[in-house]
Design an enzyme around this catalytic site. Structure first.
Site, PDB file in Angstrom:
ATOM      1  N   HIS A  83     -29.354  61.007 -11.377  1.00 18.72           N
ATOM      2  CA  HIS A  83     -29.957  59.674 -11.304  1.00 18.72           C
ATOM      3  C   HIS A  83     -28.993  58.627 -11.871  1.00 18.72           C
ATOM      4  O   HIS A  83     -28.337  58.877 -12.880  1.00 18.72           O
ATOM      5  CB  HIS A  83     -31.262  59.697 -12.115  1.00 18.72           C
ATOM      6  CG  HIS A  83     -32.172  58.558 -11.809  1.00 18.72           C
ATOM      7  ND1 HIS A  83     -31.921  57.273 -12.230  1.00 18.72           N
ATOM      8  CD2 HIS A  83     -33.336  58.514 -11.116  1.00 18.72           C
ATOM      9  CE1 HIS A  83     -32.896  56.486 -11.814  1.00 18.72           C
ATOM     10  NE2 HIS A  83     -33.767  57.207 -11.129  1.00 18.72           N
ATOM     11  N   PRO A 165     -24.099  43.317 -29.192  1.00 18.51           N
ATOM     12  CA  PRO A 165     -22.680  42.983 -29.056  1.00 18.51           C
ATOM     13  C   PRO A 165     -22.172  43.198 -27.626  1.00 18.51           C
ATOM     14  O   PRO A 165     -22.622  44.115 -26.949  1.00 18.51           O
ATOM     15  CB  PRO A 165     -21.998  43.957 -30.018  1.00 18.51           C
ATOM     16  CG  PRO A 165     -22.954  45.092 -30.143  1.00 18.51           C
ATOM     17  CD  PRO A 165     -24.329  44.545 -29.963  1.00 18.51           C
ATOM     18  N   PHE A 168     -18.456  47.859 -26.020  1.00 19.40           N
ATOM     19  CA  PHE A 168     -18.880  49.151 -25.486  1.00 19.40           C
ATOM     20  C   PHE A 168     -19.340  50.076 -26.604  1.00 19.40           C
ATOM     21  O   PHE A 168     -18.608  50.307 -27.565  1.00 19.40           O
ATOM     22  CB  PHE A 168     -17.720  49.770 -24.693  1.00 19.40           C
ATOM     23  CG  PHE A 168     -18.076  51.087 -24.053  1.00 19.40           C
ATOM     24  CD1 PHE A 168     -19.168  51.191 -23.206  1.00 19.40           C
ATOM     25  CD2 PHE A 168     -17.309  52.220 -24.291  1.00 19.40           C
ATOM     26  CE1 PHE A 168     -19.494  52.406 -22.612  1.00 19.40           C
ATOM     27  CE2 PHE A 168     -17.635  53.438 -23.703  1.00 19.40           C
ATOM     28  CZ  PHE A 168     -18.726  53.528 -22.857  1.00 19.40           C
ATOM     29  N   GLY A 173     -24.381  53.639 -24.765  1.00 19.29           N
ATOM     30  CA  GLY A 173     -24.297  52.856 -23.534  1.00 19.29           C
ATOM     31  C   GLY A 173     -25.017  51.525 -23.694  1.00 19.29           C
ATOM     32  O   GLY A 173     -24.952  50.910 -24.756  1.00 19.29           O
TER      33      GLY A 173
END
Ligand code: ZN
Length: 617
Positions: A83, A165, A168, A173
């Site tokens: 998915h 923020p 990354f 995630g």
């Protein structure tokens, strides 16, 4: 007061490790007021869809706790699954069920999103009804590039997150949080095994519609000639109208058939901006926010129209069913029943029940369980599998499964008589008001549709609606009054060793007392509304019911009087002089009006009774 129920359906990127999934759902269940309904894990997708409900605050807190726990137990840098996904908590929608608006749910999404961004340092994008800009409405659009493309996406100023923020977070995630409508998965079953017949009706129902064909020809639509756009000739596809330009026909469709032709072309993968000569004509289906296909189900040995309703307030299931029944009859088919896959929101089933009762010339304002049962019977919801209202309907009123109001009359009376302080006078006042409302409703429903003037019918119908509404509220009040002191008692248990703690405890205790005043105040107001309904039916109902109306007014008055007494006794410990003065003033006015109304009903009923006895003698 309507109970406020919000549903939350977070999707977590873990579908294989039972222990981790349990840790996440435990975090939800630990929040008071949040109720876990369903956990659906897929090993191939490596994803779990969790469903829970509760009041807005409980749901917001439980969602945050679950997202925080998912951030601890899931490591996205090791995640694989079929998915599309972007984060440990991938998507988290809030869905209005009852007593809340879409805007309320968007506000919850923003609140939770801000906490997730700030406290967990996870980038958050808001979507659907909570979206901060149009290009972020669509979930698939935000998720494009998935987790693997996220680091780069965050460097693009166009994709600065709404909260958290713009950096990354390799472990978690990003999360997509928002608000959307409830999706009802609904299947209509036909008395045939032929999938093609189900598909033909599905195409008529769905928003996307179908290729338009000639108005005459075979009795089977699919056998007629296909219409196409020609130079200066743009057929409508629904009627005989042919426009000189596409714009003509689009305007015609908007006015005569109430849909957006361009949108229908786009739904069928045709770009309306490109040249259309030679292009097939499409015509819209019957219902917006409706997707439908036909299929055959071996287990039932019948074909079904399988439907997704993405906005049931605009396109409710019962109207789709009625149209399907009509289209089936045209084709020599019979709808044997329908089924809800998963859950259906309480307001959707309630509306359906009221629709069928009205169609039968019955009052739609009868007790809620009877309305829901009418819906289930009328829609044939138990046709292919049992339909249990308690387990299939989401957002049912509280009294459906617990509380004092579940007791028999004898058990409740015994409970009152025991040597415990609750249930006491406050609960009894609410019950008295509820009984007053019930009697008013009874008289209104008895004389509904019995050939009186339209004005009288309308007045009785309105009284029945009002009486049912306040009756439901007052039944909740029976339990609410017993629980009214909970907040105060909890505040009393707060620590009080420092000065700050003492101030906070005192503040919370005062808040608790105000709540304990609010509950009987609402009982008094609702009971007064019950009296008003009783007065209406005393005037307009048949004379054989006049004493029922009178008893309704009298017990309604007991609700007002009892509610006011309970307000006054709880006011004595409240230190806010403005609150005390205003509440006393409101109670005095209410009591005066209720007394006047009671005198009026009594005088009217006694006069009519006197006349009736005189005509006999
Ligand atoms: Zn037309």
């Amino acid at each position: 007061m309507d109970q406020r129920v919000v549903e939350c359906v977070p999707n977590f990127s873990e579908g294989r490790d039972r222990v981790k999934i349990k840790q996440i759902t435990d975090a939800i269940e630990a929040v008071r007021g949040a109720r876990l309904l369903d956990v659906d894990s897929g090993a191939d997708t490596n994803r779990t869809v969790v469903t829970f409900v509760g009041d807005p605050d409980a749901v917001a807190e439980a969602a945050f706790q679950a997202i925080a726990r998912a951030a601890q137990v899931i490591d996205m840098s090791r995640h694989h699954g079929e998915h599309p996904r972007m984060g440990a908590t991938d998507v988290c929608p809030f869905v209005p069920i009852s007593g809340v608006t879409m805007e309320d749910c968007a506000a919850i999404a923003r609140r939770v999103g801000e906490r997730v961004g700030h406290e967990l340092e996870i980038p958050v994008y808001l979507y659907e009804a909570a979206a901060s800009r149009p290009e972020r409405k669509n979930l698939a659009g935000i998720r494009k590039g998935e987790y693997e493309g996220l680091a780069e996406k965050l460097r693009d100023p166009v994709w600065t997150p709404d909260f958290g923020p713009a950096r990354f977070n390799a472990r978690s995630g990003a999360s997509i949080i928002g608000a959307r409508e409830f999706l009802i998965a609904y299947n209509i079953t036909l008395n045939t095994r032929d999938k093609a017949l189900a598909t033909d009706i599905a195409i008529e129902l769905r928003e996307k519609g179908r290729v338009a064909r000639a108005a005459t020809g075979s009795a089977f639509y699919s056998k007629r000639n296909i219409l196409t756009y020609q130079e200066n000739a743009y057929p409508c596809g629904n009627c005989a109208f042919v426009g000189h330009s596409f714009a003509d026909t689009a305007a015609h469709c908007r006015e005569a058939h109430r849909y957006d032709m361009e949108e229908i072309l786009r739904l069928n993968d045709v770009d309306p901006a490109k040249p259309l000569i030679g292009q097939k004509v499409y015509r819209a289906g019957r219902f917006p926010h409706c997707k439908a296909i036909g299929w055959y189900v071996e287990q039932y040995r019948r074909a079904q129209i399988s439907i997704n309703l993405t906005h049931y307030k605009v396109t409710p299931p019962h109207l789709v069913l009625e149209e399907a029944r009509r289209l089936a009859a045209e084709r020599g088919l019979v709808v044997t029943g329908s089924e809800v896959v998963g859950l259906i929101p309480y307001p959707a089933l309630l509306d359906a029940g009221r629709y069928y009762l009205t169609a039968q010339g019955k009052s739609p304002f009868i007790p809620i369980p009877d309305v829901l049962q009418a819906a289930a019977f009328s829609m044939g919801l138990s046709d292919v599998s049992p339909f249990d209202i308690k387990s299939k309907v989401i957002g049912l009123p509280l009294e459906f499964d617990r509380g004092l109001v579940q007791m028999t009359v004898k058990e409740f009376t015994d409970e009152v008589s025991r040597d415990t302080p609750a249930p006491g006078g406050g609960s009894i006042a609410a019950l008295a008001g509820a009984l007053g409302a019930a009697l008013a409703s009874m008289v209104a429903n008895l004389w509904q549709g019995k050939g009186e003037s339209p004005e009288v019918e309308a007045a009785l119908l309105e009284a029945a609606e009002q009486a049912q509404q306040v009756k439901e509220q007052l039944i909740l009040g029976v339990d609410e009054d017993t629980n009214a002191f909970n907040a105060y008692m909890e505040a009393r248990r707060l620590p009080a060793s420092t000065r700050e703690e003492k101030t906070l405890r005192e503040q919370k205790m005062q808040d608790g007392l105000k709540l304990a005043v609010d509950v009987p105040h609402r009982t008094a107001l609702a009971s007064y509304a019950a009296m008003q309904a009783a007065w209406t039916v005393a005037q307009h109902g048949n004379e054989s019911s006049i004493t029922d109306a009178a008893v309704g007014a009298q017990t309604g008055f007991a609700g007002v009087r009892g509610g006011v007494w309970n307000v006054l006794i709880n006011l004595k410990d409240i230190t806010d002089p403005v609150f005390v003065r205003e509440m006393r003033g409101q109670c005095e006015t209410l009591l005066r009006e209720a007394q006047t109304l009671l005198d009026r009903v009594t005088a009217h009923v006694d006069k009519r009774l006197g006349e009736l006895i005189e005509t006999k003698s």
